[in-house]
Design a protein around this motif. Structure first.
Motif, PDB file in Angstrom:
ATOM      1  N   PHE A  85      -7.739  -9.545  14.794  1.00 27.44           N
ATOM      2  CA  PHE A  85      -7.919 -10.950  15.176  1.00 27.44           C
ATOM      3  C   PHE A  85      -6.868 -11.826  14.493  1.00 27.44           C
ATOM      4  CE2 PHE A  85     -10.182 -15.111  14.971  1.00 27.44           C
ATOM      5  CZ  PHE A  85     -10.425 -15.276  16.327  1.00 27.44           C
ATOM      6  N   GLY A  86      -6.671 -11.604  13.193  1.00 23.44           N
ATOM      7  CA  GLY A  86      -5.658 -12.367  12.455  1.00 23.44           C
ATOM      8  C   GLY A  86      -4.249 -11.977  12.839  1.00 23.44           C
ATOM      9  N   GLU A  87      -4.010 -10.686  13.071  1.00 18.15           N
ATOM     10  CA  GLU A  87      -2.679 -10.257  13.488  1.00 18.15           C
ATOM     11  C   GLU A  87      -2.315 -10.854  14.845  1.00 18.15           C
ATOM     12  OE1 GLU A  87      -1.835  -6.036  11.243  1.00 18.15           O
ATOM     13  OE2 GLU A  87      -2.680  -5.969  13.269  1.00 18.15           O
ATOM     14  N   ALA A  88      -3.310 -10.966  15.728  1.00 22.12           N
ATOM     15  CA  ALA A  88      -3.049 -11.557  17.038  1.00 22.12           C
ATOM     16  C   ALA A  88      -2.624 -13.017  16.908  1.00 22.12           C
ATOM     17  CB  ALA A  88      -4.290 -11.438  17.926  1.00 22.12           C
ATOM     18  N   TYR A  89      -3.177 -13.730  15.916  1.00 16.86           N
ATOM     19  CA  TYR A  89      -2.721 -15.102  15.677  1.00 16.86           C
ATOM     20  C   TYR A  89      -1.304 -15.104  15.113  1.00 16.86           C
ATOM     21  CZ  TYR A  89      -2.531 -19.971  14.354  1.00 16.86           C
ATOM     22  OH  TYR A  89      -2.148 -21.294  14.257  1.00 16.86           O
ATOM     23  N   LEU A  99      -7.234 -25.102  13.904  1.00 20.52           N
ATOM     24  CA  LEU A  99      -7.540 -23.719  13.531  1.00 20.52           C
ATOM     25  C   LEU A  99      -8.788 -23.616  12.671  1.00 20.52           C
ATOM     26  CD1 LEU A  99      -6.726 -20.774  13.692  1.00 20.52           C
ATOM     27  CD2 LEU A  99      -5.189 -21.146  11.752  1.00 20.52           C
ATOM     28  N   ALA A 100      -8.873 -24.418  11.606  1.00 20.58           N
ATOM     29  CA  ALA A 100     -10.056 -24.348  10.741  1.00 20.58           C
ATOM     30  C   ALA A 100     -11.310 -24.748  11.503  1.00 20.58           C
ATOM     31  CB  ALA A 100      -9.872 -25.243   9.519  1.00 20.58           C
ATOM     32  N   GLY A 101     -11.192 -25.773  12.353  1.00 19.53           N
ATOM     33  CA  GLY A 101     -12.338 -26.190  13.156  1.00 19.53           C
ATOM     34  C   GLY A 101     -12.782 -25.112  14.116  1.00 19.53           C
ATOM     35  N   LEU A 102     -11.833 -24.401  14.713  1.00 20.65           N
ATOM     36  CA  LEU A 102     -12.169 -23.312  15.625  1.00 20.65           C
ATOM     37  C   LEU A 102     -12.833 -22.162  14.881  1.00 20.65           C
ATOM     38  CD1 LEU A 102     -11.769 -21.932  18.496  1.00 20.65           C
ATOM     39  CD2 LEU A 102      -9.804 -20.830  17.407  1.00 20.65           C
ATOM     40  N   ASP A 379       9.857 -16.762   7.745  1.00 15.10           N
ATOM     41  CA  ASP A 379      10.014 -16.885   9.187  1.00 15.10           C
ATOM     42  C   ASP A 379       8.740 -17.408   9.864  1.00 15.10           C
ATOM     43  OD1 ASP A 379       8.252 -14.739   9.202  1.00 15.10           O
ATOM     44  OD2 ASP A 379       9.712 -13.280   9.952  1.00 15.10           O
ATOM     45  N   GLU A 380       8.792 -17.482  11.202  1.00 15.25           N
ATOM     46  CA  GLU A 380       7.684 -18.017  11.982  1.00 15.25           C
ATOM     47  C   GLU A 380       6.421 -17.172  11.839  1.00 15.25           C
ATOM     48  OE1 GLU A 380       5.611 -20.417  14.869  1.00 15.25           O
ATOM     49  OE2 GLU A 380       7.356 -20.742  13.576  1.00 15.25           O
ATOM     50  N   THR A 381       6.572 -15.862  11.724  1.00 15.47           N
ATOM     51  CA  THR A 381       5.397 -15.000  11.541  1.00 15.47           C
ATOM     52  C   THR A 381       4.712 -15.321  10.217  1.00 15.47           C
ATOM     53  OG1 THR A 381       6.485 -13.260  12.826  1.00 15.47           O
ATOM     54  CG2 THR A 381       4.593 -12.610  11.494  1.00 15.47           C
ATOM     55  N   PHE A 382       5.505 -15.533   9.169  1.00 17.52           N
ATOM     56  CA  PHE A 382       4.925 -15.914   7.885  1.00 17.52           C
ATOM     57  C   PHE A 382       4.205 -17.255   8.004  1.00 17.52           C
ATOM     58  CE2 PHE A 382       4.915 -18.133   3.851  1.00 17.52           C
ATOM     59  CZ  PHE A 382       4.455 -17.176   2.974  1.00 17.52           C
ATOM     60  N   ARG A 383       4.781 -18.210   8.720  1.00 19.80           N
ATOM     61  CA  ARG A 383       4.135 -19.512   8.887  1.00 19.80           C
ATOM     62  C   ARG A 383       2.753 -19.353   9.506  1.00 19.80           C
ATOM     63  NH1 ARG A 383       3.060 -23.307  12.657  1.00 19.80           N
ATOM     64  NH2 ARG A 383       4.113 -22.187  14.328  1.00 19.80           N
ATOM     65  N   PHE A 388      -3.146 -19.135   9.103  1.00 19.03           N
ATOM     66  CA  PHE A 388      -4.397 -18.435   9.367  1.00 19.03           C
ATOM     67  C   PHE A 388      -5.159 -18.201   8.072  1.00 19.03           C
ATOM     68  CE2 PHE A 388      -7.147 -14.807  10.240  1.00 19.03           C
ATOM     69  CZ  PHE A 388      -7.731 -15.194  11.444  1.00 19.03           C
ATOM     70  N   TYR A 389      -4.460 -17.814   7.029  1.00 12.82           N
ATOM     71  CA  TYR A 389      -5.084 -17.601   5.717  1.00 12.82           C
ATOM     72  C   TYR A 389      -5.781 -18.867   5.223  1.00 12.82           C
ATOM     73  CZ  TYR A 389      -4.455 -18.042   0.583  1.00 12.82           C
ATOM     74  OH  TYR A 389      -4.589 -18.335  -0.751  1.00 12.82           O
TER      75      TYR A 389
END
Length: 411
Positions: A85-89, A99-102, A379-383, A388-389
Motif C-alpha cells: 500500500f505504501g509502495e504504491a503511493y 493524505l493524513a485525512g485520507l 528524488d521524487e520517490t523519496f519525497r 507517506f511516512y
C-alpha cells in the motif's frame, strides 16, 4: 491544520531501479491482485472517503484517493498489503488530496478492515517476516540507526524546528508554536526525571543535542550517548555554540556499553528502536546505571497491548523504509519489564494528539521546502516516501491507534 495536496492526474514517473531496487518492477500475481481488489472494495465501501477507481467512485465520500494505475496498485497490495500500500503511493499508483485525512479512517478501522481470519492467514502464508539481519544486536542497531538518522543532518534541519527535536512536542493550550511546544516537552521529561542543578544525568539517545543543552542550562552535568555518528557531530557543534562543552559530554556508544552511576536517566523515543528481544537488557541497564533514589524520564511511542502482541513479528512498510528493526511497545509491556527490575511507573502524561500536530508541522514544512530537500540529492520517490511516512503516523496518532507517553520511573 491538515496538509492539502491537489489530486494530480499526472502519472508519477516510475523510480529508478538502481536507486530503488524492486520498486520499478510490479510484483505479485493476477490471482493475488484479484483477491486484493475484492478485499479493498469491501473495506472502503463504508469508509468516509472517496476512492476514484477508473470511472467508479467507492466509499461514502470524504478525502479523495485516486487510483491512477489500478492493475499495478492491486498487484502491489496483493503481494503484501502491509508493504504494498505504501509502495504504491511511493511510485504514484495512487495519490491523495489530503493524505493524513485520507489515512485517518483507514487507521481507525485498521484491525477490522480485513476479516481477522484472513489477517491470520496472511501473516502465516503471505506477508514477509522481519529479516534476521535487522535484529537489534549491538552491530545490528548501529546499521538500523544509520539507515534513518544518518540520512543527512541537513535534511532533518530543513523540516524540524530550531530545537532540532525529532519527537512529540507538548503544545500549551491555545498555542501552535512548535518551538515553544518542543521546549515544553523537553522541560516536561526533565521534570519527570527530577533533573536539577548539581546532578549528573545520563541521556540515552542524543538526537541533535536539544535535551542535553536544556539539562545543562538547568545546571546539570550531562553524559549523552548515541550510535549515530551524524547526530553526534552536529550535537557537539550545537553544544559548543551554546557554550556548554564543559557541562555536556557526547559519547558514540550503545546503551549496553554505558558505564557509570547517575542521579537521573532520560531517554526520549529511543526505546522503539530497542526491539522486544532486548527490552530486558535495556531495562536492566537502566537499573544498573541509576543511583539509589534516582528517577528515570522515559518518553515512548506506544500502542495498545493487544495490538502489540498481534503485530510484534510483523514486517511493515515502516520497517522496510523508515525504521528497520523497530517495535513500538505498549505501556503494559513497559510495566512488565520494569517490574522484573524492581522499577515502576510513578507518573505519566499522554501526548498522542500533540504528536499528530507535531507531525503535521513537519509535513507542512517538508512540503514547503521540498526544493531545499531536492537540492541535497533526494528524488521524487523519496519525497513521496517521506510524505507517506509523516501522513501515516499523523493518522495513527489522530485516532489513538498510536499514543506517546512521558513516564516518570522510580524504584
Amino acid at each position: 491544520m491538515t496538509i492539502q495536496q491537489p489530486v494530480s492526474r499526472r502519472l508519477v514517473p516510475r523510480p529508478n531501479e538502481g536507486e530503488w531496487p524492486g520498486l520499478a518492477a510490479v510484483p505479485g500475481t493476477p490471482v493475488k491482485a484479484r483477491i486484493a481488489e475484492a478485499l479493498f472494495r469491501r473495506a472502503v465501501r463504508n469508509l468516509p472517503v472517496r476512492v476514484e477507481l477508473g470511472n467508479e467512485v467507492l466509499g461514502r465520500g470524504g478525502p479523495v484517493m485516486r487510483i491512477v494505475r489500478p492493475d499495478d496498485f492491486f498487484r502491489r497490495v496483493g503481494n503484501d498489503s502491509k508493504i504494498g500500500f505504501g509502495e504504491a503511493y511511493m511510485v504514484g499508483d495512487w495519490t491523495a488530496d489530503d493524505l493524513a485525512g485520507l489515512l485517518t479512517p483507514f487507521a481507525e478501522t485498521l484491525s477490522t478492515l480485513i476479516p481477522p481470519v484472513l489477517q491470520r492467514l496472511a501473516r502465516r502464508y503471505v506477508e514477509a517476516r522481519q529479516p534476521a539481519e535487522e535484529a537489534n544486536s549491538v552491530e545490528g542497531s548501529r546499521e538500523n540507526i544509520h539507515r534513518h538518522y544518518d540520512l543527512s543532518n541537513d535534511l532533518f534541519r530543513i523540516f524540524l524546528d530550531d530545537t532540532m527535536s525529532y519527537s512529540a512536542a507538548w503544545f500549551a493550550e491555545g498555542s501552535d508554536d512548535l518551538v515553544a511546544a518542543q521546549e515544553r516537552k523537553i522541560d516536561g521529561i526533565l521534570d519527570m526525571a527530577g533533573v536539577a542543578a548539581g546532578q549528573h544525568i545520563l541521556e540515552i539517545g542524543t538526537g541533535w543535542g536539544g535535551l542535553a543543552i536544556r539539562a545543562a542550562q538547568r545546571g546539570a552535568r550531562v553524559t549523552t550517548i548515541t550510535i549515530s555518528a551524524e547526530q553526534a557531530a552536529l550535537a557537539e557543534q550545537r553544544i559548543a555554540e551554546a557554550g556548554l562543552t564543559d557541562r555536556v559530554q557526547v559519547l558514540l556508544r550503545d546503551y549496553r556499553e554505558a558505564q557509570g552511576s547517575y542521579d537521573a536517566i532520560v531517554s526520549v523515543e529511543m526505546i522503539e528502536a530497542v526491539g522486544e528481544k532486548y527490552w530486558p537488557t535495556y531495562f536492566a541497564t537502566l537499573d544498573r546505571l541509576l543511583k539509589p533514589g534516582g528517577r528515570i524520564g522515559l518518553q515512548s511511542i506506544t500502542m495498545p497491548d493487544d495490538r502489540m502482541r498481534v503485530a510484534r513479528n510483523d514486517y511493515t512498510w515502516i520497517h522496510k523504509y523508515v525504521f528497520p528493526g523497530g517495535l513500538i511497545p505498549s505501556v503494559e509491556s513497559i510495566e512488565r519489564n520494569l517490574a522484573d527490575e524492581g522499577l515502576r511507573i510513578a507518573d505519566r502524561r499522554s501526548l498522542g494528539q500533540d504528536y499528530a500536530r507535531t507531525l503535521n508541522h513537519w509535513n507542512r514544512r517538508f512540503q514547503e521546502r521540498w526544493a531545499d530537500v531536492a537540492a541535497l540529492g533526494f528524488d521524487e520517490t523519496f519525497r513521496r516516501m517521506w510524505e507517506f511516512y509523516l501522513g501515516y503516523c499523523e493518522a495513527g496518532f489522530r485516532v489513538g491507534y498510536l499514543d506517546v507517553y512521558q513516564l516518570s520511573i522510580t524504584r
